[in-house]
Design a protein around this motif. Structure first.
Motif, PDB file in Angstrom:
ATOM      1  N   UNK A  64      50.477 -30.744  12.754  1.00  9.06           N
ATOM      2  CA  UNK A  64      51.872 -30.502  13.147  1.00  9.06           C
ATOM      3  C   UNK A  64      52.286 -31.500  14.238  1.00  9.06           C
ATOM      4  N   UNK A  65      51.424 -31.703  15.233  1.00 11.02           N
ATOM      5  CA  UNK A  65      51.733 -32.664  16.303  1.00 11.02           C
ATOM      6  C   UNK A  65      51.834 -34.080  15.739  1.00 11.02           C
ATOM      7  N   UNK A  66      50.967 -34.411  14.803  1.00  8.72           N
ATOM      8  CA  UNK A  66      50.978 -35.749  14.216  1.00  8.72           C
ATOM      9  C   UNK A  66      52.225 -35.957  13.365  1.00  8.72           C
ATOM     10  N   UNK A  67      52.638 -34.932  12.642  1.00  5.08           N
ATOM     11  CA  UNK A  67      53.873 -35.030  11.850  1.00  5.08           C
ATOM     12  C   UNK A  67      55.067 -35.244  12.782  1.00  5.08           C
ATOM     13  N   UNK A  68      55.102 -34.512  13.885  1.00  3.58           N
ATOM     14  CA  UNK A  68      56.206 -34.682  14.846  1.00  3.58           C
ATOM     15  C   UNK A  68      56.232 -36.110  15.386  1.00  3.58           C
ATOM     16  N   UNK A  69      55.064 -36.640  15.724  1.00  2.00           N
ATOM     17  CA  UNK A  69      54.993 -38.015  16.227  1.00  2.00           C
ATOM     18  C   UNK A  69      55.409 -39.013  15.146  1.00  2.00           C
ATOM     19  N   UNK A  70      54.963 -38.784  13.925  1.00  2.00           N
ATOM     20  CA  UNK A  70      55.317 -39.684  12.821  1.00  2.00           C
ATOM     21  C   UNK A  70      56.820 -39.661  12.568  1.00  2.00           C
ATOM     22  N   UNK A  71      57.424 -38.486  12.645  1.00  2.00           N
ATOM     23  CA  UNK A  71      58.884 -38.386  12.449  1.00  2.00           C
ATOM     24  C   UNK A  71      59.614 -39.105  13.575  1.00  2.00           C
ATOM     25  N   UNK A  72      59.130 -38.939  14.799  1.00  2.00           N
ATOM     26  CA  UNK A  72      59.769 -39.615  15.936  1.00  2.00           C
ATOM     27  C   UNK A  72      59.679 -41.136  15.780  1.00  2.00           C
ATOM     28  N   UNK A  73      58.590 -41.610  15.208  1.00  2.00           N
ATOM     29  CA  UNK A  73      58.400 -43.049  14.978  1.00  2.00           C
ATOM     30  C   UNK A  73      59.049 -43.500  13.670  1.00  2.00           C
ATOM     31  N   UNK A  74      59.616 -42.547  12.935  1.00  2.00           N
ATOM     32  CA  UNK A  74      60.258 -42.802  11.641  1.00  2.00           C
ATOM     33  C   UNK A  74      59.287 -43.435  10.643  1.00  2.00           C
ATOM     34  N   UNK A  75      58.062 -42.921  10.667  1.00  2.00           N
ATOM     35  CA  UNK A  75      57.035 -43.408   9.750  1.00  2.00           C
ATOM     36  C   UNK A  75      56.934 -42.466   8.563  1.00  2.00           C
ATOM     37  N   UNK A  76      57.568 -42.849   7.475  1.00  2.00           N
ATOM     38  CA  UNK A  76      57.540 -42.032   6.270  1.00  2.00           C
ATOM     39  C   UNK A  76      56.125 -41.889   5.735  1.00  2.00           C
ATOM     40  N   UNK A  77      55.378 -42.980   5.728  1.00  2.00           N
ATOM     41  CA  UNK A  77      54.011 -42.943   5.201  1.00  2.00           C
ATOM     42  C   UNK A  77      53.167 -41.924   5.966  1.00  2.00           C
ATOM     43  N   UNK A  78      53.199 -41.979   7.297  1.00  2.00           N
ATOM     44  CA  UNK A  78      52.398 -41.049   8.098  1.00  2.00           C
ATOM     45  C   UNK A  78      52.910 -39.611   7.974  1.00  2.00           C
ATOM     46  N   UNK A  79      54.226 -39.444   7.923  1.00  2.00           N
ATOM     47  CA  UNK A  79      54.789 -38.106   7.766  1.00  2.00           C
ATOM     48  C   UNK A  79      54.321 -37.487   6.464  1.00  2.00           C
ATOM     49  N   UNK A  80      54.401 -38.237   5.387  1.00  2.00           N
ATOM     50  CA  UNK A  80      53.973 -37.716   4.075  1.00  2.00           C
ATOM     51  C   UNK A  80      52.476 -37.444   4.067  1.00  2.00           C
ATOM     52  N   UNK A  81      51.693 -38.373   4.581  1.00  2.00           N
ATOM     53  CA  UNK A  81      50.230 -38.201   4.568  1.00  2.00           C
ATOM     54  C   UNK A  81      49.817 -36.955   5.346  1.00  2.00           C
ATOM     55  N   UNK A  82      50.333 -36.801   6.555  1.00  2.00           N
ATOM     56  CA  UNK A  82      49.918 -35.666   7.371  1.00  2.00           C
ATOM     57  C   UNK A  82      50.555 -34.364   6.907  1.00  2.00           C
ATOM     58  N   UNK A  83      51.709 -34.424   6.265  1.00  2.00           N
ATOM     59  CA  UNK A  83      52.272 -33.225   5.644  1.00  2.00           C
ATOM     60  C   UNK A  83      51.381 -32.763   4.497  1.00  2.00           C
ATOM     61  N   UNK A  84      50.826 -33.725   3.781  1.00  2.00           N
ATOM     62  CA  UNK A  84      49.901 -33.392   2.696  1.00  2.00           C
ATOM     63  C   UNK A  84      48.649 -32.723   3.260  1.00  2.00           C
ATOM     64  N   UNK A  85      48.115 -33.271   4.353  1.00  2.00           N
ATOM     65  CA  UNK A  85      46.939 -32.653   4.970  1.00  2.00           C
ATOM     66  C   UNK A  85      47.270 -31.248   5.460  1.00  2.00           C
ATOM     67  N   UNK A  86      48.446 -31.094   6.062  1.00  2.00           N
ATOM     68  CA  UNK A  86      48.860 -29.775   6.540  1.00  2.00           C
ATOM     69  C   UNK A  86      49.011 -28.818   5.373  1.00  2.00           C
ATOM     70  N   UNK A  87      49.602 -29.288   4.290  1.00  2.00           N
ATOM     71  CA  UNK A  87      49.761 -28.443   3.108  1.00  2.00           C
ATOM     72  C   UNK A  87      48.433 -27.968   2.557  1.00  2.00           C
ATOM     73  N   UNK A  88      47.433 -28.819   2.637  1.00  2.00           N
ATOM     74  CA  UNK A  88      46.103 -28.433   2.156  1.00  2.00           C
ATOM     75  C   UNK A  88      45.505 -27.336   3.032  1.00  2.00           C
ATOM     76  N   UNK A  89      45.962 -27.249   4.291  1.00  2.00           N
ATOM     77  CA  UNK A  89      45.472 -26.232   5.218  1.00  2.00           C
ATOM     78  C   UNK A  89      46.255 -24.920   5.093  1.00  2.00           C
TER      79      UNK A  89
END
Length: 115
Positions: A64-89
């Motif tokens: 969740x913290x990493x997704x927030x940071x990725x969104x703040x940096x406007x990194x679509x790749x990181x947002x999607x990747x870490x959302x996928x990891x979060x979804x798996x959890x």
């Protein structure tokens, strides 16, 4: 400026070993590996820092913290990747309790409308 990734066949032993460790961990070679391909020593230091940060929290909180940071940096790749990891959890029953509009708000970063 773009970083040109060193391919495996051009890698020295240290980089090749690091690539193999990343491949083994994720099942693929992540995009970030290319950013470190010219400095595997920095990759090792980044990995140690990342491990230290993650070690103090559960995986869900870290994602969740990493997704927030990725969104703040406007990194679509990181947002999607870490959302996928979060979804798996995620527990499907818990995820199902969120209304669809609230889930969409979380994904696009809009505030949830209050009634």
């Amino acid at each position: 400026m773009f970083i040109t990734r060193l391919e495996t066949d051009a890698a020295d032993d240290e980089l090749r070993t690091w690539y193999e460790s990343q491949q083994a961990m994720w099942g693929f070679l992540p995009d970030y590996a290319g950013a470190f391909s010219h400095r595997p020593d920095v990759a090792q230091a980044w990995g140690a820092l990342n491990h230290t940060i993650r070690g103090g929290m559960d995986r869900r909180r870290f994602e969740i913290a990493t997704i927030a940071a990725a969104r703040a940096r406007r990194s679509t790749v990181c947002t999607v990747a870490h959302s996928t990891f979060l979804g798996a959890q995620a527990d499907p029953e818990t995820a199902a309790t969120f209304p669809p509009e609230q889930l969409e708000s979380m994904l696009v970063g809009r505030p949830v409308a209050t009634p």
